[in-house]
Design a protein around this motif. Structure first.
Motif, PDB file in Angstrom:
ATOM      1  N   SER A  96       2.326  -0.848   0.157  1.00 21.58           N
ATOM      2  CA  SER A  96       1.858  -1.989   0.041  1.00 21.58           C
ATOM      3  C   SER A  96       0.454  -2.715   0.697  1.00 21.58           C
ATOM      4  CB  SER A  96       3.025  -2.773  -0.168  1.00 21.58           C
ATOM      5  OG  SER A  96       3.074  -3.211   0.273  1.00 21.58           O
ATOM      6  N   LEU A  97       0.363  -2.279   1.717  1.00 23.31           N
ATOM      7  CA  LEU A  97       0.133  -2.579   3.385  1.00 23.31           C
ATOM      8  C   LEU A  97      -1.692  -2.182   3.084  1.00 23.31           C
ATOM      9  CD1 LEU A  97       2.422  -2.601   6.097  1.00 23.31           C
ATOM     10  CD2 LEU A  97       1.753  -4.845   4.394  1.00 23.31           C
ATOM     11  N   GLY A  98      -1.574  -0.716   2.467  1.00 28.76           N
ATOM     12  CA  GLY A  98      -2.773  -0.190   2.517  1.00 28.76           C
ATOM     13  C   GLY A  98      -4.196  -1.131   2.443  1.00 28.76           C
ATOM     14  N   ASP A  99      -4.025  -1.801   1.598  1.00 28.12           N
ATOM     15  CA  ASP A  99      -5.269  -2.315   1.542  1.00 28.12           C
ATOM     16  C   ASP A  99      -5.382  -3.818   2.157  1.00 28.12           C
ATOM     17  OD1 ASP A  99      -3.894  -3.983  -0.068  1.00 28.12           O
ATOM     18  OD2 ASP A  99      -5.043  -3.852  -2.266  1.00 28.12           O
ATOM     19  N   ILE A 100      -4.550  -4.605   2.276  1.00 30.34           N
ATOM     20  CA  ILE A 100      -4.476  -5.502   3.779  1.00 30.34           C
ATOM     21  C   ILE A 100      -3.911  -5.232   5.085  1.00 30.34           C
ATOM     22  CG2 ILE A 100      -2.428  -5.820   2.825  1.00 30.34           C
ATOM     23  CD1 ILE A 100      -2.404  -8.711   2.424  1.00 30.34           C
ATOM     24  N   ALA A 101      -3.131  -4.769   5.430  1.00 32.23           N
ATOM     25  CA  ALA A 101      -3.156  -4.339   6.574  1.00 32.23           C
ATOM     26  C   ALA A 101      -2.553  -3.533   7.144  1.00 32.23           C
ATOM     27  CB  ALA A 101      -0.988  -5.600   7.625  1.00 32.23           C
ATOM     28  N   PRO A 102      -3.702  -2.115   6.900  1.00 26.24           N
ATOM     29  CA  PRO A 102      -2.969  -0.833   7.603  1.00 26.24           C
ATOM     30  C   PRO A 102      -2.743  -0.502   9.001  1.00 26.24           C
ATOM     31  CG  PRO A 102      -5.748  -1.077   7.221  1.00 26.24           C
ATOM     32  CD  PRO A 102      -5.168  -2.075   6.612  1.00 26.24           C
ATOM     33  N   ALA A 103      -3.586  -1.565   9.855  1.00 27.04           N
ATOM     34  CA  ALA A 103      -2.958  -1.031  11.202  1.00 27.04           C
ATOM     35  C   ALA A 103      -1.846  -1.844  10.601  1.00 27.04           C
ATOM     36  CB  ALA A 103      -3.627  -1.878  11.821  1.00 27.04           C
ATOM     37  N   LEU A 104      -1.189  -2.918  10.358  1.00 28.42           N
ATOM     38  CA  LEU A 104       0.807  -2.895  10.435  1.00 28.42           C
ATOM     39  C   LEU A 104       1.137  -1.727  10.156  1.00 28.42           C
ATOM     40  CD1 LEU A 104       2.097  -5.241  11.391  1.00 28.42           C
ATOM     41  CD2 LEU A 104       2.489  -6.034   8.986  1.00 28.42           C
ATOM     42  N   ALA A 105       0.724  -1.084   9.154  1.00 26.16           N
ATOM     43  CA  ALA A 105       1.659  -0.302   8.469  1.00 26.16           C
ATOM     44  C   ALA A 105       1.707   1.100   9.108  1.00 26.16           C
ATOM     45  CB  ALA A 105       0.862   1.002   7.012  1.00 26.16           C
TER      46      ALA A 105
END
Lengths: 138, 138, 138, 138, 138, 138
Positions: free
Chosen positions: D36-45
């Motif tokens: 779910s983080l892929g399109d908004i915060a991939p760095a956080l993932a």
């Protein structure tokens, strides 16, 4: 020991000044929250506007984009503030923070308040951004 | 399932990159905290530098002054973070936030996290500013 | 609607059972806290012992080392619990957690509650370990 | 002051090491959060996996069951972490904590963070256990 | 978007009304806190008095003893508010809460926010009561 | 180190005393929460009743209306306690606090824990009051 009459000319002037600030920065979500207080705590709605926006937010020492960065850090780290985060993510966009800056505030939060607070805040941002066709964030 | 060796060339490179970021922004307080971890949790000191500064703080989406505003909001509202607030108030000065902007971040916090958190954060700022002859704040 | 008499035989039996648990695990710090409640809130001291230790801590589903791991995670992440952390770090040593396991609990906390909570908890551990000549932790 | 490129060979190696740890302990919920983080915060993932699991979780000073006990204590007491609690209750089952041990962690939390936090955490556990036919807990 | 001038006649009238409320309930500690803000955040001191006391505390829906009970619950459970607890324990005595009622508020807090928060709040009360020769509490 | 048998005559007597207190003050919501614990943590349900109500709530130093004021302050400021707030708003009505006093507790919370906590608590109250035809609050 009596409180001010929120319908007095002085308080109405304070309220109008706050509303002006709110309208200048607002992304459209705050008024709904204010309305929902109308039949249960109108004085709180008055004080959010007159004190929160008229007295605090209007102060020139920080400009709106800077205030929103502080606010995003506070709301993300407090936890349990999803409705307020939604309002303030919209406000942040409205005053000119980019989606990438908003997301970055929450990634930054991970180091100081942990991954769960960061991930929860980003989930709220994702919902707001999806509604406004702002995904993906690059 | 073994962690990276913090003394490996790869981890030392990550650490050096973080230290460069830390040195670029630091007001002089952080290294003391890092040192105090040396004989009890050197891996935590490594990760604060390598992850906190090298991986997170270095990201360009927010510049240091913006990051400090988010950080001040987080630390003030979490409460119980007086030592970290002291470090970050110094860092904030170092990256160019003015005393008035730092104080304003905490006044702003009053609306979102209440007067006690705001007052406690300002008490820490007062101590830092007094040491540096930055009072009164105007 | 009257509370139990904490001096009744039934409550004294509950208290003794709790005290037995406390004595079995205690590192020496808890009784001082209990004593300090004597002239202001003796009922709270009674309930900490009778309920906290007699009813909760005594439950066999977790053994003392496991309970201490949960407790260290709770106290570190709540913040502002330095006196209780000190007591529970001593208790943790007493029931057999190693200094390295205690420190590791706090390093782990960094990921879920952020670096400041982790660093503050480790500062308390450092004080306890220094007093007992347990530094450096390896 | 540039962050590491999360697609570099070094960062991909860190990520793979973290993913190995995550796969070894995961109950099936975490990857969905990561996606779910892929399109908004991939760095956080990336950092949750590379730092949270690769750097922290992999450390041998605590074994997975012990780490989960610390984690359950943290998440229950922070409050507002229901999605993360759900993931970590599943992970706890996966690494071998029994339903009774998980529930006991939350009952224990009642003494240190109050009944509401304990009851809310148990409500999340109940949902996970019901889905897996693990009720009643005995 | 300019804030009110805190030295204007309108704001001075708001301040005086708040100060009247504060003086009516105050146990002597609050003004010192207010003074300490004078050279760093005088606007915050203004707003604590004008908004916190003039606008909120003055409202008749709760009388001062009732407000203090709410306040004691809030400050004890937030944690990290020892200076504010000290002020409000004094205020509570001043408006007529007995030492036993103040202590009972904190014992009650144990059930909802856990023993550590309760014990820490009682430690502050003990200090205030000792200074005023109010121990033991019976 | 064995816990009390919650089915023993002594514990059943403690439970009955707590249940009497709970029934005397309860607005109808708490038993549902207790029931939901039955197949996962019956001991916690026992302790909420026996300790929370039988040992703590029954204490005469504060009367029920006073205790509810403390409780409302705690739950509103902790955040993430919406289910518990709902139960305690109902209980508050049942013991005689008026809707205006309940709302006022939350407005008061704004000054000490910030607007978001206050607004979220009032949203829960609004739902309870709407169900009972108690709106508008005047």
């Amino acid at each position: 020991m009596t409180p001010p009459d929120i319908n007095s000319p002085e308080e109405q002037a304070r309220y109008r000044r706050g509303l002006e600030v709110l309208n200048a920065i607002d992304g459209g979500g705050a008024p709904a929250v204010m309305d929902s207080l109308g039949d249960i705590a109108p004085a709180l709605a008055h004080h959010v506007v007159a004190f929160g926006f008229g007295d605090l937010y209007s102060r020139p020492a920080l400009e709106p984009k800077q205030r929103q960065l502080v606010t995003l850090g506070i709301l993300a780290s407090l936890g349990g503030c999803e409705p307020e985060l939604e309002v303030h993510i919209k406000t942040s966009l409205n005053v000119g923070l980019t989606p990438a800056e908003i997301v970055e505030s929450f990634i930054h939060t991970a180091g100081y308040a942990g991954f769960p607070r960061a991930i929860n805040a980003i989930a709220v941002a994702k919902k707001v951004f999806a509604d406004r066709d702002l995904l993906p964030v690059t």
